[in-house]
Design a protein around this motif. Structure first.
Motif, PDB file in Angstrom:
ATOM      1  N   ARG A 280       4.363  16.665   7.430  1.00 42.07           N
ATOM      2  CA  ARG A 280       4.736  16.662   6.115  1.00 42.07           C
ATOM      3  C   ARG A 280       5.821  15.410   5.844  1.00 42.07           C
ATOM      4  O   ARG A 280       5.252  14.698   4.903  1.00 42.07           O
ATOM      5  N   ARG A 281       6.784  15.192   6.481  1.00 40.45           N
ATOM      6  CA  ARG A 281       7.665  13.983   6.451  1.00 40.45           C
ATOM      7  C   ARG A 281       6.764  12.651   6.702  1.00 40.45           C
ATOM      8  O   ARG A 281       7.019  11.709   5.688  1.00 40.45           O
ATOM      9  N   GLY A 282       6.006  12.546   7.288  1.00 36.34           N
ATOM     10  CA  GLY A 282       5.286  11.467   7.601  1.00 36.34           C
ATOM     11  C   GLY A 282       4.248  11.159   6.654  1.00 36.34           C
ATOM     12  O   GLY A 282       4.121   9.896   6.230  1.00 36.34           O
ATOM     13  N   TYR A 283       3.708  12.424   6.289  1.00 38.45           N
ATOM     14  CA  TYR A 283       2.715  11.906   5.147  1.00 38.45           C
ATOM     15  C   TYR A 283       3.474  11.406   3.895  1.00 38.45           C
ATOM     16  O   TYR A 283       3.149  10.531   3.369  1.00 38.45           O
ATOM     17  N   ARG A 284       4.760  12.139   3.547  1.00 38.35           N
ATOM     18  CA  ARG A 284       5.593  11.563   2.240  1.00 38.35           C
ATOM     19  C   ARG A 284       5.975  10.095   2.400  1.00 38.35           C
ATOM     20  O   ARG A 284       5.733   9.429   1.596  1.00 38.35           O
ATOM     21  N   ASN A 285       6.261   9.911   3.683  1.00 39.76           N
ATOM     22  CA  ASN A 285       6.627   8.539   3.873  1.00 39.76           C
ATOM     23  C   ASN A 285       5.522   7.352   3.672  1.00 39.76           C
ATOM     24  O   ASN A 285       5.690   6.260   3.290  1.00 39.76           O
ATOM     25  N   ALA A 286       4.412   7.757   4.476  1.00 36.72           N
ATOM     26  CA  ALA A 286       3.039   6.936   4.442  1.00 36.72           C
ATOM     27  C   ALA A 286       2.593   6.768   3.001  1.00 36.72           C
ATOM     28  O   ALA A 286       2.208   5.800   2.660  1.00 36.72           O
ATOM     29  N   ALA A 287       2.550   7.787   2.181  1.00 33.43           N
ATOM     30  CA  ALA A 287       1.909   7.764   1.063  1.00 33.43           C
ATOM     31  C   ALA A 287       2.849   6.838   0.212  1.00 33.43           C
ATOM     32  O   ALA A 287       2.297   6.216  -0.819  1.00 33.43           O
ATOM     33  N   LYS A 288       4.157   7.170   0.117  1.00 33.37           N
ATOM     34  CA  LYS A 288       4.974   6.526  -0.621  1.00 33.37           C
ATOM     35  C   LYS A 288       4.993   5.050  -0.250  1.00 33.37           C
ATOM     36  O   LYS A 288       4.919   4.193  -1.083  1.00 33.37           O
ATOM     37  N   THR A 289       4.719   4.549   0.976  1.00 31.23           N
ATOM     38  CA  THR A 289       4.645   3.159   1.595  1.00 31.23           C
ATOM     39  C   THR A 289       3.402   2.420   0.830  1.00 31.23           C
ATOM     40  O   THR A 289       3.518   1.373   0.398  1.00 31.23           O
ATOM     41  N   TRP A 290       2.105   3.341   0.935  1.00 35.18           N
ATOM     42  CA  TRP A 290       0.756   2.405   0.798  1.00 35.18           C
ATOM     43  C   TRP A 290       0.436   2.852  -0.707  1.00 35.18           C
ATOM     44  O   TRP A 290      -0.695   2.720  -0.849  1.00 35.18           O
ATOM     45  N   HIS A 291       1.129   3.170  -1.578  1.00 29.63           N
ATOM     46  CA  HIS A 291       0.574   3.882  -2.609  1.00 29.63           C
ATOM     47  C   HIS A 291       0.184   2.480  -3.584  1.00 29.63           C
ATOM     48  O   HIS A 291       1.042   1.649  -3.545  1.00 29.63           O
ATOM     49  N   PRO A 292      -0.943   2.545  -3.819  1.00 30.72           N
ATOM     50  CA  PRO A 292      -1.217   1.197  -4.608  1.00 30.72           C
ATOM     51  C   PRO A 292      -0.421   0.866  -5.837  1.00 30.72           C
ATOM     52  O   PRO A 292      -0.287  -0.512  -5.869  1.00 30.72           O
ATOM     53  N   ASP A 293       0.345   1.685  -6.564  1.00 25.54           N
ATOM     54  CA  ASP A 293       1.232   1.176  -7.356  1.00 25.54           C
ATOM     55  C   ASP A 293       2.532   0.499  -6.861  1.00 25.54           C
ATOM     56  O   ASP A 293       3.090  -0.418  -7.694  1.00 25.54           O
ATOM     57  N   LYS A 294       2.632   0.493  -5.595  1.00 26.05           N
ATOM     58  CA  LYS A 294       3.682  -0.274  -5.102  1.00 26.05           C
ATOM     59  C   LYS A 294       3.248  -1.808  -4.847  1.00 26.05           C
ATOM     60  O   LYS A 294       4.121  -2.424  -4.248  1.00 26.05           O
ATOM     61  N   TRP A 295       2.062  -1.891  -4.487  1.00 21.07           N
ATOM     62  CA  TRP A 295       1.340  -3.147  -4.442  1.00 21.07           C
ATOM     63  C   TRP A 295       1.148  -3.925  -5.176  1.00 21.07           C
ATOM     64  O   TRP A 295       0.124  -4.955  -5.338  1.00 21.07           O
ATOM     65  N   GLN A 296       1.341  -3.829  -6.697  1.00 20.18           N
ATOM     66  CA  GLN A 296       0.720  -4.287  -7.889  1.00 20.18           C
ATOM     67  C   GLN A 296       0.804  -6.011  -7.779  1.00 20.18           C
ATOM     68  O   GLN A 296       0.228  -6.501  -8.281  1.00 20.18           O
ATOM     69  N   ASN A 297       2.141  -6.227  -7.221  1.00 20.29           N
ATOM     70  CA  ASN A 297       2.527  -7.816  -7.336  1.00 20.29           C
ATOM     71  C   ASN A 297       2.068  -8.500  -5.818  1.00 20.29           C
ATOM     72  O   ASN A 297       2.153  -9.673  -5.726  1.00 20.29           O
ATOM     73  N   ALA A 298       1.285  -7.651  -5.162  1.00 21.44           N
ATOM     74  CA  ALA A 298       0.863  -8.441  -4.055  1.00 21.44           C
ATOM     75  C   ALA A 298      -0.412  -9.212  -4.048  1.00 21.44           C
ATOM     76  O   ALA A 298      -0.951  -9.056  -4.995  1.00 21.44           O
ATOM     77  N   SER A 299      -0.798  -9.925  -2.928  1.00 19.17           N
ATOM     78  CA  SER A 299      -2.115 -10.720  -2.956  1.00 19.17           C
ATOM     79  C   SER A 299      -3.147  -9.505  -2.743  1.00 19.17           C
ATOM     80  O   SER A 299      -3.108  -8.466  -2.594  1.00 19.17           O
ATOM     81  N   ASP A 300      -4.436 -10.225  -3.160  1.00 17.62           N
ATOM     82  CA  ASP A 300      -5.713  -9.372  -3.165  1.00 17.62           C
ATOM     83  C   ASP A 300      -6.058  -8.794  -1.820  1.00 17.62           C
ATOM     84  O   ASP A 300      -6.238  -7.723  -1.559  1.00 17.62           O
ATOM     85  N   VAL A 301      -5.607  -9.766  -0.728  1.00 17.76           N
ATOM     86  CA  VAL A 301      -5.755  -9.176   0.623  1.00 17.76           C
ATOM     87  C   VAL A 301      -4.777  -8.085   0.906  1.00 17.76           C
ATOM     88  O   VAL A 301      -5.146  -7.169   1.449  1.00 17.76           O
ATOM     89  N   GLU A 302      -3.596  -8.146   0.501  1.00 14.27           N
ATOM     90  CA  GLU A 302      -2.399  -7.124   0.813  1.00 14.27           C
ATOM     91  C   GLU A 302      -2.937  -5.844   0.008  1.00 14.27           C
ATOM     92  O   GLU A 302      -2.711  -4.653   0.418  1.00 14.27           O
ATOM     93  N   LYS A 303      -3.493  -6.085  -1.179  1.00 17.27           N
ATOM     94  CA  LYS A 303      -3.622  -4.919  -2.251  1.00 17.27           C
ATOM     95  C   LYS A 303      -4.817  -4.100  -1.518  1.00 17.27           C
ATOM     96  O   LYS A 303      -5.019  -2.858  -1.495  1.00 17.27           O
ATOM     97  N   GLU A 304      -5.792  -4.768  -0.849  1.00 15.57           N
ATOM     98  CA  GLU A 304      -7.099  -4.256  -0.216  1.00 15.57           C
ATOM     99  C   GLU A 304      -6.680  -3.418   1.068  1.00 15.57           C
ATOM    100  O   GLU A 304      -7.072  -2.142   1.312  1.00 15.57           O
ATOM    101  N   LYS A 305      -5.720  -4.086   1.827  1.00 16.28           N
ATOM    102  CA  LYS A 305      -5.218  -3.453   3.018  1.00 16.28           C
ATOM    103  C   LYS A 305      -4.544  -2.396   2.819  1.00 16.28           C
ATOM    104  O   LYS A 305      -4.748  -1.008   3.284  1.00 16.28           O
TER     105      LYS A 305
END
Length: 338
Positions: A280-305
């Motif tokens: 559960r802890r791993g899921y919360r951390n991973a979801a928080k890290t890779w949620h698309p909302d956190k990558w709005q200002n990233a490059s297109d390649v980073e957004k896709e990753k």
């Protein structure tokens, strides 16, 4: 004014302010004495505060000097003693706008600075193999039930290390409270990145690096560190194979690296031995890290990753979050697509 200064972390300025007041009061009383007018005694509250802040400034300087001289155990004890002074004790208040039983930390930057400094000294002491003794438990018996939007899911931060190692327990709690007091403190984030990498929490370290960059976008070293952590979190190093990376992200000798974990575990940054709480802890951390909302200002390649990674995280938790499905997946991972 002195109280306001030390609460924002300027202890030296607070001491200077009180010293100037005392000197002015002394001159005023001297004039009153010469004129035969009754003198005005200095209020006890100001006298007491001045004594506490002078000692606080002395202990802080002593701790910083000891740390710079390579004596982290001496530094940690000095910061520990400073944290037991009245001006830097933990103080919480009930915020009626928050959930029941949630408390808010009083914004005392002087305490926040001492907390991350003590944590850094502890990490150096552990690294050098030096034992650190504490006279009292941190927080004076108070647990940090504090609400904060950025770290409200960090209750389990370093839980495994805390249960096995008291110095790590103190360091983890110090850093958590320091960041809750001042979420944009880059120094506190920097120390917690080091702590989280030490205990193998690469996703958490990456979150801290991003938060530090949000506070100080022009920091090149932090940007490079965030990039390295992103690569580790995406599986470019052995941390995704169930190993526990060291301070520099290295897994150590080949003997310490177990066989690769199945894909679902790797997606959450876990080893196959992870229990339900760790999942559960791993899921919360991973979801928080890779949620698309956190990558709005990233490059297109980073957004896709990030989008692909987020989908893998969701699928991984579908497989591991349910006990029945997890048993089937553990029995034959090849039958399931992640």
């Amino acid at each position: 004014l002195a109280s306001a200064l030390w609460r924002v972390g300027d202890v030296t300025g607070a001491v200077e302010n009180l010293t100037a007041f005392s000197q002015a009061a002394g001159k005023d009383n001297a004039g009153r004495r010469n004129s035969g007018v009754p003198q005005i005694p200095c209020p006890p509250k100001i006298t007491s505060l001045g004594a506490h802040l002078t000692k606080l400034a002395d202990l802080t300087t002593r701790g910083i000097d000891a740390h710079e001289e390579g004596n982290p155990d001496v530094a940690a004890r000095a910061f520990d003693e400073a944290l037991r002074l009245p001006p830097t004790r933990a103080f919480f208040f009930q915020d009626l706008s928050l959930k029941k039983n949630k408390k808010q930390a009083y914004p005392n930057r002087a305490r926040g600075d001492l907390l991350w400094r003590r944590a850094e000294a502890i990490l150096d002491a552990v690294e050098q193999g030096v034992e650190v003794d504490f006279h009292r438990e941190p927080f004076h018996g108070q647990e940090t039930a504090i609400h904060d939007s950025d770290d409200s899911d960090d209750d389990d931060d370093g839980a495994g290390a805390e249960s096995e190692n008291k110095p790590f327990s103190v360091a983890a709690r110090d850093l958590r409270e320091s960041i809750l007091i001042s979420p944009h403190d880059v120094d506190a984030r920097r120390v917690r990145i080091r702590y989280r990498r030490t205990v193998g929490d690469i996703l958490g370290a990456f979150d801290d690096a991003r938060a530090a960059l949000d506070a100080n976008p022009g920091e090149p070293q932090m940007r490079k560190l965030a990039g390295d952590l992103a690569k580790e979190a995406m599986g470019d190093t052995s941390s995704q194979l169930g190993g526990v990376p060291g301070r520099n992200g290295n897994s150590g000798s080949d003997k310490s690296v177990p066989s690769p974990s199945p894909a679902a575990y790797r997606a959450l940054g876990l080893a196959k031995s992870a229990d339900p709480r760790a999942i559960r802890r791993g899921y919360r951390n991973a979801a928080k890290t890779w949620h698309p909302d956190k990558w709005q200002n990233a490059s297109d390649v980073e957004k896709e990753k990030a989008r692909t990674r987020f989908q893998k995280v969701q699928r991984a938790y579908e497989l591991l979050g349910d006990r029945k499905t997890k048993r089937a997946y553990d029995a034959d991972p090849a039958q399931f697509e992640v």
